[in-house]
Motif scaffolding. Structure first.
Motif, PDB file in Angstrom:
ATOM      1  N   ARG A   1      -0.823   6.756   6.664  1.00 24.52           N
ATOM      2  CA  ARG A   1      -0.447   6.053   7.887  1.00 24.52           C
ATOM      3  C   ARG A   1       0.546   4.943   7.543  1.00 24.52           C
ATOM      4  O   ARG A   1       0.652   4.518   6.393  1.00 24.52           O
ATOM      5  CB  ARG A   1      -1.685   5.455   8.552  1.00 24.52           C
ATOM      6  CG  ARG A   1      -2.768   6.472   8.875  1.00 24.52           C
ATOM      7  CD  ARG A   1      -4.036   5.755   9.306  1.00 24.52           C
ATOM      8  NE  ARG A   1      -5.144   6.672   9.516  1.00 24.52           N
ATOM      9  CZ  ARG A   1      -6.403   6.290   9.730  1.00 24.52           C
ATOM     10  NH1 ARG A   1      -6.686   5.002   9.765  1.00 24.52           N
ATOM     11  NH2 ARG A   1      -7.347   7.181   9.911  1.00 24.52           N
ATOM     12  N   LYS A   2       1.208   4.436   8.562  1.00 23.30           N
ATOM     13  CA  LYS A   2       2.122   3.320   8.303  1.00 23.30           C
ATOM     14  C   LYS A   2       2.366   2.521   9.577  1.00 23.30           C
ATOM     15  O   LYS A   2       2.321   3.045  10.696  1.00 23.30           O
ATOM     16  CB  LYS A   2       3.451   3.814   7.727  1.00 23.30           C
ATOM     17  CG  LYS A   2       4.199   4.826   8.572  1.00 23.30           C
ATOM     18  CD  LYS A   2       5.488   5.261   7.858  1.00 23.30           C
ATOM     19  CE  LYS A   2       6.261   6.281   8.695  1.00 23.30           C
ATOM     20  NZ  LYS A   2       7.535   6.661   8.054  1.00 23.30           N
TER      21      LYS A   2
ATOM     22  N   TYR B   1      -6.704  -0.993  12.377  1.00 16.17           N
ATOM     23  CA  TYR B   1      -7.096   0.011  11.391  1.00 16.17           C
ATOM     24  C   TYR B   1      -8.578   0.014  11.058  1.00 16.17           C
ATOM     25  O   TYR B   1      -9.070   0.980  10.466  1.00 16.17           O
ATOM     26  CB  TYR B   1      -6.270  -0.158  10.112  1.00 16.17           C
ATOM     27  CG  TYR B   1      -4.863   0.355  10.276  1.00 16.17           C
ATOM     28  CD1 TYR B   1      -4.623   1.706  10.498  1.00 16.17           C
ATOM     29  CD2 TYR B   1      -3.782  -0.510  10.236  1.00 16.17           C
ATOM     30  CE1 TYR B   1      -3.339   2.193  10.671  1.00 16.17           C
ATOM     31  CE2 TYR B   1      -2.483  -0.041  10.396  1.00 16.17           C
ATOM     32  CZ  TYR B   1      -2.269   1.309  10.621  1.00 16.17           C
ATOM     33  OH  TYR B   1      -0.999   1.782  10.794  1.00 16.17           O
TER      34      TYR B   1
ATOM     35  N   LYS C   1       0.090   5.438   1.187  1.00 19.55           N
ATOM     36  CA  LYS C   1      -0.893   5.747   2.219  1.00 19.55           C
ATOM     37  C   LYS C   1      -0.261   6.618   3.307  1.00 19.55           C
ATOM     38  O   LYS C   1       0.936   6.529   3.583  1.00 19.55           O
ATOM     39  CB  LYS C   1      -1.438   4.461   2.843  1.00 19.55           C
ATOM     40  CG  LYS C   1      -2.174   3.547   1.879  1.00 19.55           C
ATOM     41  CD  LYS C   1      -3.528   4.098   1.495  1.00 19.55           C
ATOM     42  CE  LYS C   1      -4.294   3.100   0.634  1.00 19.55           C
ATOM     43  NZ  LYS C   1      -5.640   3.603   0.256  1.00 19.55           N
TER      44      LYS C   1
ATOM     45  N   PRO D   1      -6.129   1.070   5.486  1.00 18.92           N
ATOM     46  CA  PRO D   1      -5.833   2.464   5.142  1.00 18.92           C
ATOM     47  C   PRO D   1      -4.437   2.900   5.580  1.00 18.92           C
ATOM     48  O   PRO D   1      -4.258   3.962   6.173  1.00 18.92           O
ATOM     49  CB  PRO D   1      -6.915   3.225   5.896  1.00 18.92           C
ATOM     50  CG  PRO D   1      -7.117   2.412   7.131  1.00 18.92           C
ATOM     51  CD  PRO D   1      -6.952   0.982   6.709  1.00 18.92           C
ATOM     52  N   ALA D   2      -3.444   2.056   5.304  1.00 15.49           N
ATOM     53  CA  ALA D   2      -2.091   2.360   5.761  1.00 15.49           C
ATOM     54  C   ALA D   2      -1.063   1.605   4.938  1.00 15.49           C
ATOM     55  O   ALA D   2      -1.372   0.569   4.328  1.00 15.49           O
ATOM     56  CB  ALA D   2      -1.932   1.984   7.242  1.00 15.49           C
ATOM     57  N   GLU D   3       0.152   2.158   4.896  1.00 14.64           N
ATOM     58  CA  GLU D   3       1.285   1.408   4.374  1.00 14.64           C
ATOM     59  C   GLU D   3       1.680   0.350   5.405  1.00 14.64           C
ATOM     60  O   GLU D   3       1.731   0.642   6.601  1.00 14.64           O
ATOM     61  CB  GLU D   3       2.499   2.320   4.156  1.00 14.64           C
ATOM     62  CG  GLU D   3       2.430   3.231   2.969  1.00 14.64           C
ATOM     63  CD  GLU D   3       3.746   3.984   2.761  1.00 14.64           C
ATOM     64  OE1 GLU D   3       3.880   4.626   1.707  1.00 14.64           O
ATOM     65  OE2 GLU D   3       4.618   3.934   3.650  1.00 14.64           O
TER      66      GLU D   3
ATOM     67  N   ASN E   1       0.823  -1.225   0.000  1.00 14.61           N
ATOM     68  CA  ASN E   1       0.000   0.000   0.000  1.00 14.61           C
ATOM     69  C   ASN E   1       0.847   1.262   0.000  1.00 14.61           C
ATOM     70  O   ASN E   1       0.530   2.234   0.701  1.00 14.61           O
ATOM     71  CB  ASN E   1      -0.934   0.041   1.221  1.00 14.61           C
ATOM     72  CG  ASN E   1      -2.277  -0.605   0.955  1.00 14.61           C
ATOM     73  OD1 ASN E   1      -2.596  -0.930  -0.179  1.00 14.61           O
ATOM     74  ND2 ASN E   1      -3.058  -0.798   2.002  1.00 14.61           N
TER      75      ASN E   1
ATOM     76  N   ARG F   1      -5.108  -5.717   0.945  1.00 11.36           N
ATOM     77  CA  ARG F   1      -4.536  -4.381   1.153  1.00 11.36           C
ATOM     78  C   ARG F   1      -5.548  -3.259   0.939  1.00 11.36           C
ATOM     79  O   ARG F   1      -5.436  -2.192   1.546  1.00 11.36           O
ATOM     80  CB  ARG F   1      -3.328  -4.169   0.257  1.00 11.36           C
ATOM     81  CG  ARG F   1      -3.591  -4.312  -1.226  1.00 11.36           C
ATOM     82  CD  ARG F   1      -2.286  -4.278  -2.026  1.00 11.36           C
ATOM     83  NE  ARG F   1      -2.497  -4.471  -3.452  1.00 11.36           N
ATOM     84  CZ  ARG F   1      -2.603  -5.659  -4.043  1.00 11.36           C
ATOM     85  NH1 ARG F   1      -2.539  -6.757  -3.309  1.00 11.36           N
ATOM     86  NH2 ARG F   1      -2.799  -5.751  -5.338  1.00 11.36           N
ATOM     87  N   ASP F   2      -6.566  -3.509   0.089  1.00 10.21           N
ATOM     88  CA  ASP F   2      -7.566  -2.459  -0.147  1.00 10.21           C
ATOM     89  C   ASP F   2      -8.403  -2.176   1.091  1.00 10.21           C
ATOM     90  O   ASP F   2      -9.058  -1.131   1.175  1.00 10.21           O
ATOM     91  CB  ASP F   2      -8.488  -2.868  -1.300  1.00 10.21           C
ATOM     92  CG  ASP F   2      -7.768  -2.892  -2.645  1.00 10.21           C
ATOM     93  OD1 ASP F   2      -6.690  -2.278  -2.735  1.00 10.21           O
ATOM     94  OD2 ASP F   2      -8.277  -3.541  -3.581  1.00 10.21           O
TER      95      ASP F   2
END
Length: 382
Positions: free
Chosen positions: A68-69, A363, A66, A110-112, A63, A106-107
């Motif tokens: 966030r991570k 998340y 994005k 909402p983050a790497e 991702n 991954r979709d």
């Protein structure tokens, strides 16, 4: 999610079993890191390799882009002389499995997700230079799972200093002219005796241990060059610094008493203790419970040390345990031999599911990420 775990089962077990059969000590994990990177790339995860100035480190990103991570930590180094007696072949395989599963969904995240291969945990601490270079800055959290003889959410890791002490004397014939010599073996014996005498006056959480690496060259020569490896641990870094200074005084005193000289060098990074995060542990507890895994409270038990403690100095970090059987203790031959058994293979699948579900829950549960960061002391706002 269980279907995705099954999808990658054979590849992950093959990875684990290869590492178990071909252990590589810290900094030399060429085959382990290569195979992990190839597996990630084969399933569409881009990987930087080598990474962070270390030949056997890597970083894959799911991702990318994005805001966030978070990080999944991957360990894969073996112990000197005991192979994968700490179970890093299994714990590393767990992290790779979780990465492959999360890449499929991954979709919904909402983050790497950074999949970070961290070499040499056992001795030199590959995560520490990563912390210093900012690899974990801004992470919502970092997570991995370690193998054990119990299911637990937290380990009371101690801060750690690792040293090699060298004493320098003067050789002489041990029978005909011993008075011409200066005995560095006597120095190292006094040094260990002095450290033993410290113990009565140290707090209960302190651990002092080591061994003589080199004690001399021949029985008829006054030993003129000796070496010892010493580990010093304590729960708080501030107190550990005081204890380590005292250890240095013991070395100096031993050299003075024997009219030798001494030198010391750090043989690994300084490890910090692990900061606890109850908000994140509650999420893990729910997952363990739903999977039927009985938890043991280890928060009051003194554990070992790990460079994940340094990661927890810059972001929330989680290091739960998976039970391989109460008859197995880490850092033993029996533990290493258990790495290819059915119960370890089952634990790898469970571990991959635990990490995957933890990332998804943090998340996708309203307020979960924010609570973790609020407890840590960071900013949980958007």
């Amino acid at each position: 999610m269980k279907e995705l775990i099954r999808k990658y089962h054979d590849e992950i077990i093959s990875l684990n079993d290869f590492m178990a059969d071909n252990p590589e000590i810290g900094g030399e994990e060429q085959e382990a890191s290569r195979r992990m990177v190839e597996l990630l790339r084969r399933h569409g995860i881009p990987v930087e390799y080598p990474f962070a100035g270390m030949e056997t480190a890597f970083r894959g990103i799911i991702n990318k882009g994005k805001a966030r991570k978070a990080a999944i930590l991957v360990e894969y180094d073996a112990l000197r002389g005991l192979g994968h007696a700490c179970g890093h072949c299994a714990s590393g395989s767990i992290s790779i499995l979780a990465a492959l599963v999360l890449n499929e969904v991954r979709d919904q995240i909402p983050a790497e997700i950074h999949v970070i291969g961290t070499p040499d945990e056992e001795m030199h601490g590959g995560k520490v230079p990563m912390v210093k270079s900012g690899v974990f800055d801004g992470m919502d959290f970092a997570v991995m799972i370690h193998m054990s003889n119990k299911n637990a959410l937290f380990s009371r890791f101690l801060a750690l200093d690792a040293y090699k002490f060298t004493f320098h004397g003067k050789p002489a014939h041990a029978s005909s002219i011993p008075w011409e010599g200066r005995n560095a073996l006597n120095s190292i014996r006094l040094f260990f005796d002095a450290m033993d005498m410290m113990r009565q006056h140290l707090k209960d959480d302190v651990r002092l241990h080591g061994y003589v690496v080199k004690g001399g060259d021949a029985s008829n020569i006054v030993p003129h060059h000796t070496e010892a490896e010493v580990l010093v641990r304590a729960e708080k870094r501030e107190y550990l610094d005081q204890v380590s200074k005292w250890v240095m005084d013991c070395a100096q005193a031993a050299a003075l008493a024997t009219r030798t000289s001494w030198s010391v060098e750090e043989i690994g990074e300084k490890y910090d203790s692990l900061r606890r995060n109850i908000s994140g542990e509650k999420i893990l507890e729910e997952i363990y419970t739903e999977l039927g895994l009985n938890l043991v409270d280890t928060s009051s038990e003194t554990g070992g040390s790990s460079d994940i403690g340094n990661v927890s100095s810059v972001c929330p970090a989680f290091h739960p345990y998976l039970d391989l059987g109460k008859d197995l203790n880490a850092h033993t031959e029996e533990f290493a031999l258990a790495m290819k058994t059915n119960r370890t293979h089952k634990a790898i699948s469970l571990g991959g599911e635990i990490i995957s579900r933890f990332v998804m829950d943090v998340y996708n549960t309203p307020g979960a990420r924010e609570e973790i960061l609020k407890e840590y002391g960071g900013d949980g706002d958007e």
